[in-house]
Design a protein around this motif. Structure first.
Motif, PDB file in Angstrom:
ATOM      1  N   SER A  93      40.464  12.828  22.983  1.00 47.32           N
ATOM      2  CA  SER A  93      39.152  13.330  23.366  1.00 47.32           C
ATOM      3  C   SER A  93      39.276  14.748  23.903  1.00 47.32           C
ATOM      4  O   SER A  93      38.333  15.516  23.884  1.00 47.32           O
ATOM      5  CB  SER A  93      38.503  12.438  24.413  1.00 47.32           C
ATOM      6  OG  SER A  93      39.080  12.635  25.683  1.00 47.32           O
ATOM      7  N   ASN A 108      37.585  19.871  24.221  1.00 43.88           N
ATOM      8  CA  ASN A 108      37.573  21.023  25.129  1.00 43.88           C
ATOM      9  C   ASN A 108      37.935  22.341  24.458  1.00 43.88           C
ATOM     10  O   ASN A 108      37.822  23.403  25.066  1.00 43.88           O
ATOM     11  CB  ASN A 108      38.553  20.805  26.306  1.00 43.88           C
ATOM     12  CG  ASN A 108      38.131  19.631  27.160  1.00 43.88           C
ATOM     13  OD1 ASN A 108      38.316  18.490  26.765  1.00 43.88           O
ATOM     14  ND2 ASN A 108      37.537  19.907  28.301  1.00 43.88           N
ATOM     15  N   ARG A 141      31.163  13.697  28.071  1.00 46.22           N
ATOM     16  CA  ARG A 141      31.297  15.063  27.552  1.00 46.22           C
ATOM     17  C   ARG A 141      31.217  16.026  28.728  1.00 46.22           C
ATOM     18  O   ARG A 141      30.253  15.999  29.489  1.00 46.22           O
ATOM     19  CB  ARG A 141      30.119  15.427  26.637  1.00 46.22           C
ATOM     20  CG  ARG A 141      29.999  14.665  25.376  1.00 46.22           C
ATOM     21  CD  ARG A 141      28.667  14.963  24.715  1.00 46.22           C
ATOM     22  NE  ARG A 141      28.421  16.390  24.656  1.00 46.22           N
ATOM     23  CZ  ARG A 141      27.938  17.017  23.578  1.00 46.22           C
ATOM     24  NH1 ARG A 141      27.634  16.323  22.497  1.00 46.22           N
ATOM     25  NH2 ARG A 141      27.732  18.306  23.598  1.00 46.22           N
ATOM     26  N   TYR A 142      32.165  16.915  28.833  1.00 44.44           N
ATOM     27  CA  TYR A 142      32.238  17.801  30.001  1.00 44.44           C
ATOM     28  C   TYR A 142      30.987  18.638  30.187  1.00 44.44           C
ATOM     29  O   TYR A 142      30.586  18.948  31.299  1.00 44.44           O
ATOM     30  CB  TYR A 142      33.471  18.707  29.900  1.00 44.44           C
ATOM     31  CG  TYR A 142      33.367  19.749  28.815  1.00 44.44           C
ATOM     32  CD1 TYR A 142      32.904  21.033  29.096  1.00 44.44           C
ATOM     33  CD2 TYR A 142      33.719  19.445  27.498  1.00 44.44           C
ATOM     34  CE1 TYR A 142      32.790  21.984  28.088  1.00 44.44           C
ATOM     35  CE2 TYR A 142      33.596  20.376  26.497  1.00 44.44           C
ATOM     36  CZ  TYR A 142      33.135  21.649  26.788  1.00 44.44           C
ATOM     37  OH  TYR A 142      33.016  22.584  25.808  1.00 44.44           O
ATOM     38  N   PRO A 181      42.419  20.451  30.876  1.00 43.53           N
ATOM     39  CA  PRO A 181      41.784  19.357  30.115  1.00 43.53           C
ATOM     40  C   PRO A 181      42.268  19.269  28.680  1.00 43.53           C
ATOM     41  O   PRO A 181      42.361  18.178  28.110  1.00 43.53           O
ATOM     42  CB  PRO A 181      40.292  19.709  30.153  1.00 43.53           C
ATOM     43  CG  PRO A 181      40.116  20.580  31.344  1.00 43.53           C
ATOM     44  CD  PRO A 181      41.407  21.339  31.492  1.00 43.53           C
ATOM     45  N   LYS A 182      42.622  20.402  28.080  1.00 43.48           N
ATOM     46  CA  LYS A 182      43.042  20.376  26.679  1.00 43.48           C
ATOM     47  C   LYS A 182      44.337  19.611  26.474  1.00 43.48           C
ATOM     48  O   LYS A 182      44.685  19.250  25.363  1.00 43.48           O
ATOM     49  CB  LYS A 182      43.232  21.803  26.167  1.00 43.48           C
ATOM     50  CG  LYS A 182      41.905  22.468  25.807  1.00 43.48           C
ATOM     51  CD  LYS A 182      42.172  23.783  25.117  1.00 43.48           C
ATOM     52  CE  LYS A 182      41.377  24.894  25.761  1.00 43.48           C
ATOM     53  NZ  LYS A 182      41.851  26.211  25.398  1.00 43.48           N
ATOM     54  N   ASN A 183      45.109  19.424  27.571  1.00 39.76           N
ATOM     55  CA  ASN A 183      46.344  18.664  27.441  1.00 39.76           C
ATOM     56  C   ASN A 183      46.362  17.397  28.293  1.00 39.76           C
ATOM     57  O   ASN A 183      47.419  16.841  28.555  1.00 39.76           O
ATOM     58  CB  ASN A 183      47.552  19.555  27.770  1.00 39.76           C
ATOM     59  CG  ASN A 183      47.791  20.576  26.663  1.00 39.76           C
ATOM     60  OD1 ASN A 183      47.938  20.208  25.504  1.00 39.76           O
ATOM     61  ND2 ASN A 183      47.769  21.856  27.007  1.00 39.76           N
ATOM     62  N   LEU A 237      46.236  13.561  29.430  1.00 38.43           N
ATOM     63  CA  LEU A 237      46.712  12.357  28.741  1.00 38.43           C
ATOM     64  C   LEU A 237      45.588  11.353  28.483  1.00 38.43           C
ATOM     65  O   LEU A 237      45.746  10.427  27.708  1.00 38.43           O
ATOM     66  CB  LEU A 237      47.836  11.691  29.549  1.00 38.43           C
ATOM     67  CG  LEU A 237      49.157  12.447  29.569  1.00 38.43           C
ATOM     68  CD1 LEU A 237      50.214  11.646  30.321  1.00 38.43           C
ATOM     69  CD2 LEU A 237      49.651  12.730  28.150  1.00 38.43           C
ATOM     70  N   SER A 238      44.476  11.503  29.192  1.00 41.11           N
ATOM     71  CA  SER A 238      43.342  10.612  28.927  1.00 41.11           C
ATOM     72  C   SER A 238      42.054  11.274  29.353  1.00 41.11           C
ATOM     73  O   SER A 238      42.032  12.056  30.295  1.00 41.11           O
ATOM     74  CB  SER A 238      43.501   9.265  29.651  1.00 41.11           C
ATOM     75  OG  SER A 238      43.611   9.441  31.034  1.00 41.11           O
ATOM     76  N   ASP A 239      40.984  10.968  28.643  1.00 44.30           N
ATOM     77  CA  ASP A 239      39.627  11.407  29.001  1.00 44.30           C
ATOM     78  C   ASP A 239      39.483  12.915  29.161  1.00 44.30           C
ATOM     79  O   ASP A 239      38.595  13.386  29.890  1.00 44.30           O
ATOM     80  CB  ASP A 239      39.180  10.743  30.319  1.00 44.30           C
ATOM     81  CG  ASP A 239      38.569   9.363  30.061  1.00 44.30           C
ATOM     82  OD1 ASP A 239      38.491   8.982  28.888  1.00 44.30           O
ATOM     83  OD2 ASP A 239      38.197   8.715  31.027  1.00 44.30           O
ATOM     84  N   GLY A 240      40.322  13.690  28.484  1.00 39.91           N
ATOM     85  CA  GLY A 240      40.211  15.140  28.599  1.00 39.91           C
ATOM     86  C   GLY A 240      38.831  15.654  28.226  1.00 39.91           C
ATOM     87  O   GLY A 240      38.343  16.620  28.787  1.00 39.91           O
ATOM     88  N   GLY A 241      38.188  14.969  27.303  1.00 38.14           N
ATOM     89  CA  GLY A 241      36.899  15.436  26.802  1.00 38.14           C
ATOM     90  C   GLY A 241      35.798  15.478  27.831  1.00 38.14           C
ATOM     91  O   GLY A 241      34.803  16.161  27.650  1.00 38.14           O
ATOM     92  N   GLN A 242      35.955  14.733  28.921  1.00 36.85           N
ATOM     93  CA  GLN A 242      34.886  14.728  29.914  1.00 36.85           C
ATOM     94  C   GLN A 242      35.293  15.393  31.217  1.00 36.85           C
ATOM     95  O   GLN A 242      34.533  15.355  32.184  1.00 36.85           O
ATOM     96  CB  GLN A 242      34.413  13.293  30.170  1.00 36.85           C
ATOM     97  CG  GLN A 242      35.431  12.438  30.912  1.00 36.85           C
ATOM     98  CD  GLN A 242      35.103  10.957  30.821  1.00 36.85           C
ATOM     99  OE1 GLN A 242      34.564  10.490  29.825  1.00 36.85           O
ATOM    100  NE2 GLN A 242      35.433  10.202  31.837  1.00 36.85           N
ATOM    101  N   SER A 243      36.488  16.002  31.263  1.00 35.47           N
ATOM    102  CA  SER A 243      36.969  16.608  32.507  1.00 35.47           C
ATOM    103  C   SER A 243      36.471  18.045  32.670  1.00 35.47           C
ATOM    104  O   SER A 243      36.430  18.809  31.708  1.00 35.47           O
ATOM    105  CB  SER A 243      38.500  16.614  32.534  1.00 35.47           C
ATOM    106  OG  SER A 243      38.985  15.296  32.626  1.00 35.47           O
TER     107      SER A 243
END
Lengths: 327, 327, 327, 327
Positions: free
Chosen positions: C51, C55, D277-278, D304-306, D308-314
């Motif tokens: 996901s 970003n 979604r961030y 967030p681009k790296n 390990l989980s849920d990067g898309g909403q951070s």
């Protein structure tokens, strides 16, 4: 569009699908994966409505990339649209537009009292139902033509623009004559015949989201109106139907936030119908503006305890005044 | 109706509510509990639409006992209703009625081939869309009047009664002339203006459940039709909208089973729209009849891979034949 | 995986995403369309949980093609799995398995009477709750260990295999000793710790679908069990939570039909919990078998009017007998 | 409780129900209406779990008036509860509490960098997952014990209280030792065994609403904790599951507004999980506070681009900073 083949799809099956795509004058790119082949479809300028590809042997699934809507999208028009009712009432402008009034127009005296009060308290527009789409045939159905005439008269006397809900194409002339903005209600969002005919009047339209319409369906209903040449559409989120029944509907502010990104159209929030209870209207109204909505439509009644419809969710003048102050 | 007071409601608050009820010429009975008082309202012959009672100080909640619907209920009429199209096609009769045909009427040749095939395989009625309510303004909208005329011609040639969906009151005369039964689709279940005007034609009506209509709303839409003096209503469950998106909709057989108890009207099931995939149509059709439905409406196409709409959920003649055998 | 770029994404933005994919040792194929570029990701043997790609500047959306589940899928194992309890009780075998019994075990006498009756009437297994996961802390919570012992004793006396619901890892030893099959209830479908530990016992497991679990989540919960080396999983559809509140839940037979295609695991249906009313159990049970389910789990009580829990949805011996005959 | 009889219920049937109620030492009041008799049940101090009354002949429906929850209700305790973590971090106090941090704890360095940054920007507490309840067994499951130890060390070094999610009763000692507040996640809201055992630790608990839990079920899960003698419960609305799939979940602010009326417990909002979604986190966070929530829990990541989980909403530090300023 992406066509996902079954993991045991044969080469002739894949070739067949590719041929069918090429027949439509589109490009098909084979994407062989470690488990299965997918076929990318390119060259389409619009959404391709090809559920029938599912019937080809070896096809597992179809995934759409292109959205069905176009004119309403921010990719089509980058800057925010505005819908102007008059100089001080511009949806999508600098200040949120506040629409207030009773669920139903009950009499000249009732509407006059409410119109004067809400104008004084800062509302920009007067709402009031003349034709009421009621779930039951036995509920009060509105004053109909008489109601629209009352509203039109009061609009001039008090100096406030008006909005009311249309429920049939038979009413087109009356609405053209008597109202400044026309509401298409949640129950008619999917009534495409009505959408197209109201659009042709050229007047500003408030389009309410259907109770179970997805964001895409909501935007496509607006697309029907823009596609008729009428860009004066304001969207309205009024709560969706979910498993949660403690409140009448669930106000979907996620979708309001997302629509501000996906579309250039103004969008307002209706906390009265979303909550169904007067004591939740103020917090939800504040949340609606906080999330970025361009205005509010709120039910206000001079005497909620004796309202002919929806009294339970109407604000009194006092509570409307305190809401306006908090905003 | 039951009015639940807050646990700290005062005696004057309770008295006020009782007085308001009595003003409506209803009886109010105080039910003092160990935690709070509730007020039972009696004497009403119909549903009371009094959400405004919520605005009285001290009121916590209102609970309705009486249902809003009446003419459609089994309490009003105990025995099953039947809707007769012709001697061998009776909804609610001894044998389930099978309606089959394409999503859209595409041409005289296409519809003729399908009509002959399904009749031979045992279908009782021919379906085919002439006016298509499409989510997107850019999708194929149907052959319109031309489509109805094709259907009418084929009906006589092949000897099979027909049904098609109406989407606007402008089409009333055409449907009166060209079809044996008129379908009101899911998107128009809440279009009360259309319901009332179609009802007045007196023809048999197939009323599809709205995508997010509760059972009560569904029955109330039928009530609108019966209330206009037309008892020839067949209900149709076609899947509701839920969080589950693996299939297009969720066929709600719970509600089919419950409607058989609550209402005397016949009800059929549409497995094609419920599933959205041809390979789930047969198992859902069987489940629909097993739960007690009075018939089926199924999409069948001579060439699903080249259908102009909904090809993905259409059965071929071969798969329709094997379904009929299994039933 | 497909990465959809915004229509204004620049070449360097696209290159950046491609590089990030290649860093993961996967292939990235640019698919330039007429409106936007999409990037196909290939070479992954499993679902990629990325996901974070969202970003990257210029990324609009991510679409997954590969399913997250594997061992439970029909692509992994083509033929139907069977779960054998004894010679005449095989889930996924030729005959549907009928599980019956009370919601709660109330006493030795109660369970004995029910066990004898249902066995005589043709049920294959006895169900009965010892640990009850109740929404309210004040509701009857079950006889706990005592209940399991009663069940184990009666199982031997009457000669019928048993199933009961586990609610905590503290109960592992008791369930290992006293039951033939272990139920993981809807409320614990997402309790992955419990799933893994129960799986390790190696016993047959009945896994109920969570009230709002998608098909994919349901299959992934089963995947947790298979991934621990225990293939003896039977799925159970028991109704999902929707806006429709006339019945307790909505039995989702669409998903049952689809799971028969997507997975090799047996699946049964629970009409009692789906309906919440005894008078809908029989029609839903018939629909469940008609759609292709491998069995049923039904609540039957010797005296529903005095049941300690869920009496409203329990069948009497008489109504269970007539259901069995109809099946 | 109100028992609605069928309109054809006989006098002996009504008498039978009245007798059954009186056997339970409750009062039964007959309310004869113009269409049917209803029976009011009074004298109960708590919710009566009598679905079995449905099985009495002549009974149509049961309607509950008394809520199942008690200790959590505002009728039980009128003033707002507070949950104090330290002097400057009080849920339900004057200032909203801001919890921030990564979805997963990935390393000492990562968490240290984030802890320092968010503290400087004004966050009150550090969140970070050590045990991750993942839908798929193949997803990253967290650093487990190692993660909690890292968090505990950083808490002291940076001087910020911490919260992490517990997923099994095996972890009770570790959480008691290493965290200031314990989160029970949405997937375990119905895991009553876990609720009771965590409650007994006496520590503050953040209880997230289950994905499809009704308000009543949510409050009853909290009731389980209070009933164990632990009043330190903070509720958290994190989005419910609806038909709308454009955003991951639908943030239900209606229920937040209603819970502020129904319960004295503090409630916060999780815009990160609600949106998925961030770019929707900031507007939903503002809406959450506007509706009256007592705080926020937000995912913030150094990279967030790296993730390990849920990067898309951070959120990044920059976007978190601008959110804090806007609040």
């Amino acid at each position: 569009m992406l066509i996902v083949m079954k993991n045991k799809a044969t080469k002739p099956q894949i070739d067949n699908v590719v041929k069918a795509i090429e027949k439509l004058k589109l490009q098909a790119e084979r994407l062989p994966g470690s488990q299965r082949t997918t076929i990318g479809v390119m060259g389409n300028k619009e959404y391709i409505d090809q559920s029938r590809i599912l019937n080809f042997p070896g096809v597992k699934e179809i995934i759409h990339v292109t959205k069905k809507y176009k004119l309403v999208s921010r990719e089509y028009r980058e800057q925010d649209s505005t819908v102007e009712i008059n100089k001080s009432t511009i949806f999508g402008g600098k200040k949120p537009v506040i629409i207030a009034g009773p669920c139903s127009i009950e009499s000249y005296e009732q509407l006059l009292e409410i119109a004067k009060a809400i104008k004084k308290l800062g509302a920009n527009m007067l709402r009031g139902g003349a034709y009421k789409p009621r779930t039951s045939p036995y509920s009060f159905q509105g004053l109909e033509e008489e109601g629209l005439k009352i509203m039109s008269k009061i609009s001039k006397e008090v100096g406030i623009p008006t909005i009311s809900e249309i429920t049939s194409t038979d009413q087109l002339d009356l609405f053209k004559k008597h109202t400044d903005m026309i509401q298409i209600g949640a129950r008619n969002m999917h009534n495409f015949d009505l959408l197209k005919k109201v659009a042709k009047l050229g007047k500003p339209i408030l389009l309410k989201r259907g109770m179970s319409a997805t964001m895409e369906e909501f935007l496509l209903a607006a697309e029907y109106i823009l596609n008729e040449g009428n860009p004066n559409v304001v969207l309205c989120e009024r709560g969706i139907r979910t498993f949660e029944q403690s409140t009448r509907n669930t106000l979907d502010l996620n979708t309001v936030a997302l629509i501000k990104k996906e579309s250039h159209l103004p969008i307002i929030v209706d906390p009265s119908h979303a909550a169904g209870r007067y004591d939740l209207v103020a917090p939800l109204a504040k949340a609606g503006l906080a999330v970025g909505a361009d205005g509010l439509i709120v039910e206000v009644h001079n005497d909620p305890k004796n309202a002919l419809s929806d009294g339970g969710q109407s604000l009194t003048f006092e509570s409307f005044e305190s809401l306006i102050k908090e905003l």
